[in-house]
Design a protein around this motif. Structure first.
Motif, PDB file in Angstrom:
ATOM      1  N   ARG A  13      -4.692  -8.873  -1.184  1.00 51.09           N
ATOM      2  CA  ARG A  13      -5.154  -9.301   0.117  1.00 51.09           C
ATOM      3  C   ARG A  13      -6.191 -10.205  -0.232  1.00 51.09           C
ATOM      4  NH1 ARG A  13      -9.844 -10.145   2.747  1.00 51.09           N
ATOM      5  NH2 ARG A  13     -10.692  -8.440   1.809  1.00 51.09           N
ATOM      6  N   ILE A  32       2.073  -6.090  -6.711  1.00 50.64           N
ATOM      7  CA  ILE A  32       1.506  -4.737  -6.367  1.00 50.64           C
ATOM      8  C   ILE A  32       2.114  -3.789  -7.427  1.00 50.64           C
ATOM      9  CG2 ILE A  32       1.386  -2.979  -4.922  1.00 50.64           C
ATOM     10  CD1 ILE A  32       1.011  -4.975  -2.745  1.00 50.64           C
ATOM     11  N   ASN A  42      -6.244   1.812  -7.304  1.00 53.18           N
ATOM     12  CA  ASN A  42      -6.508   1.332  -6.115  1.00 53.18           C
ATOM     13  C   ASN A  42      -6.310   0.102  -5.555  1.00 53.18           C
ATOM     14  OD1 ASN A  42      -8.733   3.862  -5.163  1.00 53.18           O
ATOM     15  ND2 ASN A  42      -8.538   3.595  -7.344  1.00 53.18           N
ATOM     16  N   ILE A  43      -5.558  -0.173  -4.763  1.00 50.13           N
ATOM     17  CA  ILE A  43      -4.989  -1.824  -4.453  1.00 50.13           C
ATOM     18  C   ILE A  43      -5.035  -2.074  -2.872  1.00 50.13           C
ATOM     19  CG2 ILE A  43      -3.271  -3.245  -4.433  1.00 50.13           C
ATOM     20  CD1 ILE A  43      -1.955  -1.540  -6.880  1.00 50.13           C
ATOM     21  N   GLU A  44      -6.014  -3.073  -2.713  1.00 49.40           N
ATOM     22  CA  GLU A  44      -6.129  -3.571  -1.307  1.00 49.40           C
ATOM     23  C   GLU A  44      -4.801  -4.377  -1.116  1.00 49.40           C
ATOM     24  OE1 GLU A  44      -9.890  -4.744   1.155  1.00 49.40           O
ATOM     25  OE2 GLU A  44      -9.042  -6.480   0.281  1.00 49.40           O
ATOM     26  N   ALA A  45      -3.696  -4.066  -0.451  1.00 49.07           N
ATOM     27  CA  ALA A  45      -2.719  -4.492  -0.102  1.00 49.07           C
ATOM     28  C   ALA A  45      -2.213  -5.460   0.875  1.00 49.07           C
ATOM     29  CB  ALA A  45      -1.451  -3.382   0.231  1.00 49.07           C
ATOM     30  N   MET A  64       3.770  -3.302   4.178  1.00 51.76           N
ATOM     31  CA  MET A  64       3.397  -1.899   4.266  1.00 51.76           C
ATOM     32  C   MET A  64       4.615  -1.103   3.984  1.00 51.76           C
ATOM     33  SD  MET A  64       0.163  -0.962   4.249  1.00 51.76           S
ATOM     34  CE  MET A  64       0.388   0.435   4.723  1.00 51.76           C
ATOM     35  N   LEU A  67       5.903  -0.878   0.263  1.00 48.64           N
ATOM     36  CA  LEU A  67       4.987  -0.440  -0.729  1.00 48.64           C
ATOM     37  C   LEU A  67       5.881   0.978  -1.224  1.00 48.64           C
ATOM     38  CD1 LEU A  67       1.525  -0.615   0.907  1.00 48.64           C
ATOM     39  CD2 LEU A  67       2.557  -2.046  -1.118  1.00 48.64           C
ATOM     40  N   CYS A  74      -3.652   4.443  -4.437  1.00 49.36           N
ATOM     41  CA  CYS A  74      -4.305   4.575  -2.989  1.00 49.36           C
ATOM     42  C   CYS A  74      -4.023   2.863  -2.443  1.00 49.36           C
ATOM     43  CB  CYS A  74      -5.314   4.901  -2.962  1.00 49.36           C
ATOM     44  SG  CYS A  74      -6.298   4.695  -1.370  1.00 49.36           S
ATOM     45  N   TYR A  75      -3.488   2.711  -1.448  1.00 46.31           N
ATOM     46  CA  TYR A  75      -3.266   1.233  -0.923  1.00 46.31           C
ATOM     47  C   TYR A  75      -4.185   1.433   0.329  1.00 46.31           C
ATOM     48  CZ  TYR A  75       1.310   1.338  -3.269  1.00 46.31           C
ATOM     49  OH  TYR A  75       2.505   1.432  -3.903  1.00 46.31           O
ATOM     50  N   SER A  76      -4.978   0.493   0.369  1.00 41.03           N
ATOM     51  CA  SER A  76      -5.878   0.015   1.772  1.00 41.03           C
ATOM     52  C   SER A  76      -5.481  -1.029   2.111  1.00 41.03           C
ATOM     53  CB  SER A  76      -7.624   0.136   1.038  1.00 41.03           C
ATOM     54  OG  SER A  76      -7.758  -1.065   0.243  1.00 41.03           O
TER      55      SER A  76
END
Length: 301
Positions: A13, A32, A42-45, A64, A67, A74-76
């Motif tokens: 992102r 990703i 922990n990945i901000e997608a 989204m 994924l 955890c995707y944010s």
């Protein structure tokens, strides 16, 4: 038991959002998957923002949907307003991020609203998240300096961080947006913020514009922070310093903690391979000095 830190990978992102060429959704999804293969959890997608303002994130819903589910991952996603949150929730987001600034001028120029008004805008987002069980992470930008106002008072940052925490953000990421911080400033900042927000709820987001990110991470770690944002291959520039780098490279952070005997759960060699791969897709060399050193060593051997 070894000390451990958590790395939040923001490359997909924050790292890609300012790229001039549109990155295909398939490339983002493969990036990703490769990051997950390195051990990153922990990945901000993506970001649910207007394509008009951030065209690189126009495929947020497609990202989204693409994924894959992985145990422990955890995707944010970034959501600047209620409309963005609703779209993200509909697409299946379980964690979202909101962002405020510690600089009035930066806030006005970035989102056309002052700090107080920006926080008011987040109230319905947080309420909607609470009702749907979606976790919310908060960002505070310009914590160590602003391109318009210069140095920012630590207590100002502390007040903004406290507001976000009290509103319901489980974690507050403190962002040195233009990378002007040095270790002494970092320690003073965290001391001030920790008087308002519990240290376990704080994260560090340091840019490497002037080469100080790793030093600042060490300073933050000595003050008790155990969560740090970073970007594979140092993806993401600093739009306020022409030609300068932006996000600290994940490879540099992992190498640092490996050498300090601190666990990250991330395999450095695989991460370097990932950095080489995404850099090649962007027609450049990895920005990470650690990646460059490891690549050179591989060639010699």
């Amino acid at each position: 038991m070894r000390d451990r830190v958590r790395i939040v990978e923001v490359g997909p992102r924050d790292g890609l959002q300012n790229e001039k060429q549109i990155i295909p959704t398939a490339i983002k999804l493969e990036l990703i998957e490769r990051l997950i293969g390195c051990g990153i959890q922990n990945i901000e997608a993506t970001a649910f923002v207007s394509p008009k303002w951030v065209p690189q994130m126009a495929d947020h819903s497609a990202v989204m949907r693409g994924l894959k589910k992985h145990d422990g991952v955890c995707y944010s996603v970034l959501t600047p307003n209620l409309q963005g949150f609703e779209a993200a929730a509909e697409a299946g987001a379980k964690e979202v991020a909101i962002f405020a600034a510690a600089s009035e001028t930066f806030s006005h120029k970035n989102i056309n609203a002052g700090i107080a008004q920006s926080l008011e805008r987040f109230a319905p987002v947080i309420e909607a998240a609470r009702k749907t069980g979606v976790k919310i992470r908060g960002y505070v930008s310009c914590v160590l300096g602003c391109p318009y106002e210069g140095d920012i008072a630590p207590q100002t940052v502390a007040h903004v961080a406290k507001d976000l925490y009290d509103m319901g953000c489980y974690e507050i990421s403190l962002g040195d947006t233009i990378g002007v911080g040095v270790p002494d400033n970092v320690r003073r900042l965290i001391e001030a913020v920790a008087s308002e927000v519990p240290v376990p709820a704080l994260a560090g987001h340091f840019h490497d514009t002037y080469g100080m990110a790793v030093a600042n991470i060490v300073a933050a770690h000595t003050m008790g922070l155990r969560v740090f944002d970073s970007s594979v291959s140092g993806l993401g520039g600093c739009p306020y310093a022409a030609g300068a780098s932006g996000n600290v490279a994940t490879e540099d952070v992992v190498w640092l903690f490996d050498r300090m005997g601190i666990e990250t759960g991330i395999e450095l060699d695989k991460l370097v391979d990932c950095a080489v791969w995404i850099s090649s897709r962007l027609d450049r060399q990895p920005a990470s000095r650690v990646a460059q050193a490891i690549i050179a060593t591989r060639k010699r051997n």
